[in-house]
Design a protein around this motif. Structure first.
Motif, mmCIF file in Angstrom:
data_model
loop_
_atom_site.group_PDB
_atom_site.id
_atom_site.type_symbol
_atom_site.label_atom_id
_atom_site.label_comp_id
_atom_site.label_asym_id
_atom_site.label_seq_id
_atom_site.Cartn_x
_atom_site.Cartn_y
_atom_site.Cartn_z
ATOM 1 N N GLY A 1 37.234 -58.772 45.526
ATOM 2 C CA GLY A 1 37.957 -58.476 46.739
ATOM 3 C C GLY A 1 37.650 -59.318 47.956
ATOM 4 N N LEU A 2 38.414 -59.044 49.009
ATOM 5 C CA LEU A 2 38.330 -59.715 50.297
ATOM 6 C C LEU A 2 37.628 -58.791 51.284
ATOM 7 C CD1 LEU A 2 41.985 -60.783 49.953
ATOM 8 C CD2 LEU A 2 40.246 -62.479 50.547
ATOM 9 N N SER A 3 36.570 -59.281 51.891
ATOM 10 C CA SER A 3 35.786 -58.460 52.806
ATOM 11 C C SER A 3 36.585 -58.120 54.061
ATOM 12 C CB SER A 3 34.502 -59.195 53.197
ATOM 13 O OG SER A 3 33.803 -58.462 54.175
ATOM 14 N N MET A 4 36.409 -56.884 54.523
ATOM 15 C CA MET A 4 37.028 -56.461 55.775
ATOM 16 C C MET A 4 36.102 -56.709 56.965
ATOM 17 S SD MET A 4 38.819 -52.909 54.477
ATOM 18 C CE MET A 4 39.554 -52.537 56.070
ATOM 19 N N SER A 5 34.945 -57.304 56.720
ATOM 20 C CA SER A 5 33.995 -57.590 57.791
ATOM 21 C C SER A 5 33.978 -59.078 58.092
ATOM 22 C CB SER A 5 32.582 -57.141 57.403
ATOM 23 O OG SER A 5 32.554 -55.758 57.129
ATOM 24 N N ALA A 6 33.952 -59.422 59.375
ATOM 25 C CA ALA A 6 33.846 -60.819 59.762
ATOM 26 C C ALA A 6 32.449 -61.334 59.450
ATOM 27 C CB ALA A 6 34.147 -60.982 61.249
ATOM 28 N N PRO A 7 32.324 -62.606 59.045
ATOM 29 C CA PRO A 7 30.991 -63.152 58.757
ATOM 30 C C PRO A 7 30.068 -63.019 59.968
ATOM 31 C CG PRO A 7 32.711 -64.649 58.010
ATOM 32 C CD PRO A 7 33.395 -63.576 58.800
ATOM 33 N N ASP A 8 28.850 -62.533 59.704
ATOM 34 C CA ASP A 8 27.818 -62.386 60.742
ATOM 35 C C ASP A 8 28.198 -61.404 61.842
ATOM 36 O OD1 ASP A 8 26.276 -64.352 59.451
ATOM 37 O OD2 ASP A 8 27.430 -65.928 60.458
ATOM 38 N N LYS B 1 39.771 -46.201 56.167
ATOM 39 C CA LYS B 1 39.513 -47.577 56.602
ATOM 40 C C LYS B 1 40.714 -48.469 56.345
ATOM 41 C CE LYS B 1 35.551 -49.512 56.563
ATOM 42 N NZ LYS B 1 34.248 -50.136 56.261
ATOM 43 N N LEU B 2 41.351 -48.314 55.184
ATOM 44 C CA LEU B 2 42.503 -49.154 54.880
ATOM 45 C C LEU B 2 43.720 -48.779 55.718
ATOM 46 C CD1 LEU B 2 40.670 -50.067 52.484
ATOM 47 C CD2 LEU B 2 42.776 -50.402 51.209
ATOM 48 N N LEU B 3 43.895 -47.498 55.981
ATOM 49 C CA LEU B 3 45.001 -47.097 56.851
ATOM 50 C C LEU B 3 44.774 -47.620 58.269
ATOM 51 C CD1 LEU B 3 45.460 -43.488 55.485
ATOM 52 C CD2 LEU B 3 47.217 -45.286 55.451
ATOM 53 N N GLY B 4 43.519 -47.618 58.722
ATOM 54 C CA GLY B 4 43.229 -48.211 60.022
ATOM 55 C C GLY B 4 43.563 -49.691 60.057
ATOM 56 N N PHE B 5 43.292 -50.382 58.951
ATOM 57 C CA PHE B 5 43.629 -51.803 58.882
ATOM 58 C C PHE B 5 45.139 -52.004 58.857
ATOM 59 C CE2 PHE B 5 43.373 -55.927 56.274
ATOM 60 C CZ PHE B 5 43.246 -56.704 57.414
ATOM 61 N N LEU B 6 45.869 -51.113 58.166
ATOM 62 C CA LEU B 6 47.336 -51.197 58.196
ATOM 63 C C LEU B 6 47.860 -51.060 59.628
ATOM 64 C CD1 LEU B 6 48.419 -49.112 55.060
ATOM 65 C CD2 LEU B 6 48.659 -51.576 55.385
ATOM 66 N N ALA B 7 47.217 -50.183 60.416
ATOM 67 C CA ALA B 7 47.617 -50.043 61.814
ATOM 68 C C ALA B 7 47.317 -51.318 62.603
ATOM 69 C CB ALA B 7 46.909 -48.846 62.437
ATOM 70 N N ARG C 1 46.857 -37.783 55.286
ATOM 71 C CA ARG C 1 47.674 -37.160 56.325
ATOM 72 C C ARG C 1 46.975 -37.215 57.683
ATOM 73 N NH1 ARG C 1 51.738 -33.479 56.014
ATOM 74 N NH2 ARG C 1 51.288 -33.084 53.798
ATOM 75 N N ALA C 2 45.701 -36.863 57.696
ATOM 76 C CA ALA C 2 44.966 -36.866 58.962
ATOM 77 C C ALA C 2 44.900 -38.257 59.568
ATOM 78 C CB ALA C 2 43.559 -36.311 58.732
ATOM 79 N N ALA C 3 44.668 -39.276 58.734
ATOM 80 C CA ALA C 3 44.542 -40.647 59.246
ATOM 81 C C ALA C 3 45.870 -41.181 59.754
ATOM 82 C CB ALA C 3 43.981 -41.547 58.153
ATOM 83 N N THR C 4 46.949 -40.942 59.029
ATOM 84 C CA THR C 4 48.255 -41.465 59.472
ATOM 85 C C THR C 4 48.702 -40.785 60.765
ATOM 86 O OG1 THR C 4 49.336 -39.922 57.932
ATOM 87 C CG2 THR C 4 49.037 -42.194 57.190
ATOM 88 N N GLU C 5 48.423 -39.490 60.889
ATOM 89 C CA GLU C 5 48.800 -38.799 62.128
ATOM 90 C C GLU C 5 47.982 -39.315 63.305
ATOM 91 O OE1 GLU C 5 48.327 -34.668 61.250
ATOM 92 O OE2 GLU C 5 50.212 -34.522 60.123
ATOM 93 N N ARG C 6 46.702 -39.547 63.092
ATOM 94 C CA ARG C 6 45.852 -40.048 64.165
ATOM 95 C C ARG C 6 46.267 -41.448 64.600
ATOM 96 N NH1 ARG C 6 41.559 -43.216 63.638
ATOM 97 N NH2 ARG C 6 41.394 -42.762 61.403
#
Length: 496
Positions: A215-222, A272-278, A322-327
């Motif tokens: 996979g591809l990391s969701m964190s920036a290097p360093d 975390k992934l739904l936050g990234f979609l946002a 549901r909770a994440a998409t509503e938030r």
């Protein structure tokens, strides 16, 4: 060193050598239902039977070792995931696309079963893709995974018209864009991300932490904690995919590991992934339409395991989504999942014939953990297979259960270790189990929950031939994968 004492009898009752999770059985002939397919029971003669077919008949007709698959159980588990997730997510996104993870167990018969039950099929290599296509699965319902796909595999997926290619790296995204442009098509892409969620599982099957190949990391290097995804490989891949005319970016994908019982990790990964979609929506003005939350749901290998039902998994995950998409004020994307082991694993048991039996003396530690403990016996029972048909104990220290299958016994249960016939001391099939004291050469033993990864990981170590797989449906048994022969061992040699 323990001294072999082949004729010694271990004492009946709990053994100090047994692990803490292993309880002494009240009845060593009883079958724990959660370990077995629904069609498995003991018949009136005391034999284990599958849909009424006794194991002695299966062994006589098909030989041992033998993988025995309850097709009706396999199909029922597939339907259970489909129905539970469709119901839980109906109001959120209209239902769920369930992709059976073919890596757990795949042949053309199994591929047809999942398609007939309304599931899609996830493949992890060109070979698995070939099986799916040979089985007649709709290419639009096939996904292709893999951390190091070759150009040939990517071309085959594009030519076949698979519904999704799960891209694992920026390098792959570059190559796929070029290959799709060359072919004059748009490649349907899901980006596999590592959300950094640590599953409570063996290190080598936990697949969402940073220090691994997928996979591809969701964190920036360093970057420090809480710095978001800006500058990360995942963010770069999204921008690159959206800019490529030959890439159709469908959505995001993650898989946090395998043999997981806890619900929390899946919910955290989804958030975390739904936050990234946002973030993608806010940065690029695009709402991606799909989110795959992977699989990895655990099954019972021993009586100590407590697997969750598909209904429980689905409702818990739907609540988190549901909770994440509503938030986030985000429209819920189309959700997909990838159960494999949870469908194939409990549907199958492996049937072995017992051979050599011996008892060894083992020095157990004293109450303080020192070397002054008493010596205790351990029974070893060898069978006619081993690590060539089940590599999981040696790879992952996996625990299994075992039952005397060809008869019942009135003898007390003794601590036993079921081992294979390979030239390896680590060739252990069942590390710790209580079996009747009179188990002897010629008895049939059954090891449940071997439908996942046993056939897939099988080998010809010591030039053993791989076992047949028999599927039972409507009280009839048929071979779906034949037993290898010694002629098969010579099939690739060129100097004969």
């Amino acid at each position: 060193m323990p001294t072999p004492t082949d004729h010694a009898n271990p004492a009946a009752g709990p053994s100090p050598l047994a692990p803490d999770w292993l309880e002494y059985p009240r009845d060593p002939n009883a079958l724990v239902p959660k370990l077995w397919a629904a069609g498995v029971s003991r018949d009136d003669d005391g034999e284990i039977a599958v849909q009424g077919i006794p194991v002695s008949r299966l062994a006589a007709e098909f030989g041992t070792p033998l993988l025995v698959l309850d097709e009706e159980d396999f199909r029922a588990r597939a339907r259970a995931f489909r129905d539970a997730f469709d119901a839980a997510f109906a109001e959120l996104c209209g239902g769920v696309d369930v992709y059976y993870a073919g890596k757990s167990f795949l042949c053309t018969a199994a591929a047809r079963w999942v398609a007939e039950e309304g599931l899609r099929l996830d493949t992890a290599s060109g070979g698995e893709l070939a099986i799916a296509l040979r089985a007649g699965v709709d290419p639009a319902h096939i996904g292709l995974h893999g951390n190091n796909k070759s150009d040939a595999e990517l071309r085959r997926a594009l030519d076949a018209g698979v519904g999704r290619i799960v891209v694992d790296s920026l390098d792959e995204l570059d190559r796929l864009a070029a290959l799709a442009a060359e072919a004059g098509v748009r490649a349907p892409v899901m980006l596999r991300l590592t959300p950094g969620v640590h599953a409570h599982t063996h290190e080598f099957i936990a697949t969402a932490h940073e220090d691994q190949k997928f996979g591809l990391s969701m964190s920036a290097p360093d970057a420090g904690q809480g710095s978001g995804t800006a500058g990360s490989p995942a963010a770069a891949a999204v921008a690159q995919a959206l800019a490529a005319e030959s890439i159709d970016l469908l959505g995001l994908h993650c898989h946090i590991g395998s043999q997981i019982f806890e619900a929390e990790g899946f919910g955290v990964a989804a958030e975390k992934l739904l936050g990234f979609l946002a973030e993608i929506r806010d940065t690029h003005g695009v709402e991606l339409a799909e989110l795959d939350l992977g699989g990895g749901h655990g099954i019972a290998y021993t009586a100590a395991d407590d697997p969750r039902t598909p209904e429980d998994i689905a409702t818990t995950l739907a609540s988190a989504v549901r909770a994440a998409t509503e938030r986030l004020g985000l429209a819920c994307p189309r959700i997909s999942i990838e159960p494999g082991r949870a469908i194939s694993g409990p549907s199958t048991f492996t049937l072995y014939e017992a051979g050599v039996r011996k008892t060894v003396s083992v020095d157990a530690p004293d109450a303080a953990g020192g070397a002054g403990g008493r010596t205790h016996p351990r029974r070893y029972v060898s069978v006619d297979g081993g690590m060539s048909d089940n590599a999981r104990p040696v790879l992952y220290d996996s625990d299994y259960s075992v039952a005397l299958a060809s008869r019942t016994s009135t003898e007390p249960a003794v601590l036993s270790r079921v081992v294979g016939k390979h030239c390896e001391s680590g060739d252990i099939v069942v590390r710790d189990a209580y079996l009747p004291d009179d188990v002897a050469r010629g008895d049939l033993l059954a090891v449940p929950a071997t439908g996942a990864y046993c056939h897939s990981l099988s080998s010809n170590y010591n030039q053993l031939t791989r076992p047949a797989i028999v599927a039972v449906r409507d009280g009839q048994a048929r071979v779906i994968i034949r037993r290898e022969t010694e002629e098969d061992l010579f099939a690739r040699e060129t100097g004969l």
